[in-house]
Design a protein around this motif. Structure first.
Motif, PDB file in Angstrom:
ATOM      1  N   UNK A 156      42.602  36.013  46.688  1.00 21.28           N
ATOM      2  CA  UNK A 156      42.932  34.559  46.408  1.00 21.28           C
ATOM      3  C   UNK A 156      41.835  33.896  46.101  1.00 21.28           C
ATOM      4  N   UNK A 157      41.837  33.072  45.035  1.00 27.21           N
ATOM      5  CA  UNK A 157      40.805  32.278  44.616  1.00 27.21           C
ATOM      6  C   UNK A 157      40.826  31.189  45.408  1.00 27.21           C
ATOM      7  N   UNK A 199      25.687  33.426  48.476  1.00 27.43           N
ATOM      8  CA  UNK A 199      26.623  33.628  47.447  1.00 27.43           C
ATOM      9  C   UNK A 199      28.170  34.115  48.228  1.00 27.43           C
ATOM     10  N   UNK A 200      29.117  33.432  47.921  1.00 33.63           N
ATOM     11  CA  UNK A 200      30.474  33.728  48.301  1.00 33.63           C
ATOM     12  C   UNK A 200      30.944  34.483  47.368  1.00 33.63           C
ATOM     13  N   UNK A 201      31.589  35.756  47.322  1.00 36.03           N
ATOM     14  CA  UNK A 201      32.529  36.460  46.353  1.00 36.03           C
ATOM     15  C   UNK A 201      33.861  37.020  47.183  1.00 36.03           C
ATOM     16  N   UNK A 202      34.923  37.259  46.538  1.00 39.23           N
ATOM     17  CA  UNK A 202      35.854  37.630  46.820  1.00 39.23           C
ATOM     18  C   UNK A 202      36.340  39.093  46.594  1.00 39.23           C
ATOM     19  N   UNK A 203      36.626  39.828  47.572  1.00 39.91           N
ATOM     20  CA  UNK A 203      36.629  41.068  47.672  1.00 39.91           C
ATOM     21  C   UNK A 203      37.257  41.691  46.131  1.00 39.91           C
ATOM     22  N   UNK A 204      38.353  41.083  45.843  1.00 36.68           N
ATOM     23  CA  UNK A 204      39.234  41.189  44.579  1.00 36.68           C
ATOM     24  C   UNK A 204      38.222  41.157  43.219  1.00 36.68           C
ATOM     25  N   UNK A 205      37.231  40.496  43.524  1.00 38.86           N
ATOM     26  CA  UNK A 205      35.954  40.322  42.283  1.00 38.86           C
ATOM     27  C   UNK A 205      35.304  41.582  42.177  1.00 38.86           C
ATOM     28  N   UNK A 206      35.304  42.403  43.215  1.00 41.27           N
ATOM     29  CA  UNK A 206      34.298  43.677  43.382  1.00 41.27           C
ATOM     30  C   UNK A 206      34.849  44.850  43.085  1.00 41.27           C
TER      31      UNK A 206
END
Length: 210
Positions: free
Chosen positions: A20-21, A39-46
Motif C-alpha cells: 500500500x503506497x 531508505x523506506x521501500x515497500x515489500x511490494x516494490x521488491x
C-alpha cells in the motif's frame, strides 16, 4: 517498476511489509524524522511475495509475523510492519484481530459493516464505545540475533447506527472518532484522518523509542 534488492544497502534500508503506497508514505513521513539516513521501500516494490499466514493471537503477534516474513523474503536486515483493527467494548473486543475478515471473507467491507451493525442492533448509544488500535513493530536482524521495537496507538470513538461518508475504507463509515464530534472517519479528509489515526499514534510511540 520493481526495485532490484541487490542495489539496496541492507544497513540503510527498511522494508515496509505492505504493498500500500499510502501506508508506506505515512510510515516514512513519521519514522524518517528519527531515521533520516534510511531508505523506506515497500515489500511490494521488491517482488511478488505470498502473504504470510497471520495466525497470531494479538495485533503484536501478527505485526511480528509480517515483519519477519518480509525479512525472510528479502534478506534485508530491517523491517517495519503493523497490524490494526477495530475493538468494540460491547462485543468484548471483537472484531479485533479478525477485523478484515469479520464476516468471513477477507476485505469485504460491506459484509463486515453489515455484521457489525447486526451485532450492535440492540446496543444503546452510550454502550457503543470502540477504538481503532494499531501495533507497529521494527525488527532488526544481525549476527547477534533479532531485536524488536514496538509502538501502540489508539483512536477512541463510538460506532454509529448508519454508514456516513465516502472517504476511507473498512469500518470508517461507521466509526465516529471522539476527536471529530459529529463526523465519521469516512467524512474526514485524508489529512484530518492521518492526524488522529491509530497508526499515527502507534508510529509516534515507536519513534519515541528509537
Amino acid at each position: 517498476m520493481a526495485i532490484d534488492i541487490n542495489t539496496l544497502d541492507p544497513a540503510r534500508t527498511i522494508v515496509v511489509a505492505t504493498g500500500n503506497a499510502h501506508k508506506l508514505s505515512e510510515i516514512e513521513a513519521i519514522l524518517s524524522k528519527s531515521l533520516s539516513d534510511v531508505r523506506f521501500v515497500a515489500l511490494g516494490e521488491l517482488g511478488d511475495f505470498d502473504d504470510p499466514v497471520e495466525d497470531g493471537e494479538t495485533f503484536f503477534d501478527n505485526a511480528l509475523i509480517k515483519a519477519r516474513a518480509a525479512l525472510d523474503e528479502t534478506g534485508l536486515a530491517l523491517a517495519v510492519a503493523d497490524d490494526s483493527g477495530l475493538v468494540v467494548d460491547a462485543l468484548d473486543g471483537a472484531p479485533g484481530i479478525f477485523s478484515a475478515r469479520y464476516a468471513g471473507e477477507h476485505g469485504n467491507d460491506d459484509a463486515n459493516n453489515d455484521k457489525l451493525l447486526h451485532e450492535l442492533a440492540d446496543v444503546a448509544e452510550p454502550e457503543r464505545s470502540a477504538r481503532f488500535h494499531s501495533t507497529v513493530v521494527l525488527v532488526e536482524r544481525d549476527e547477534d540475533g533479532e531485536g524488536v521495537l514496538r509502538g501502540d496507538g489508539d483512536c477512541e470513538g463510538r460506532i454509529g447506527f448508519e454508514r456516513r461518508g465516502d472517504n476511507g475504507f473498512g469500518y470508517d463509515p461507521l466509526f465516529l472518532p471522539d476527536d471529530t464530534p459529529g463526523k465519521t472517519m469516512a467524512e474526514l479528509t485524508p489529512d484530518e484522518k492521518n492526524s488522529i489515526s491509530h497508526r499515527f499514534h502507534a508510529l509516534e510511540d515507536l519513534r519515541s523509542k528509537l
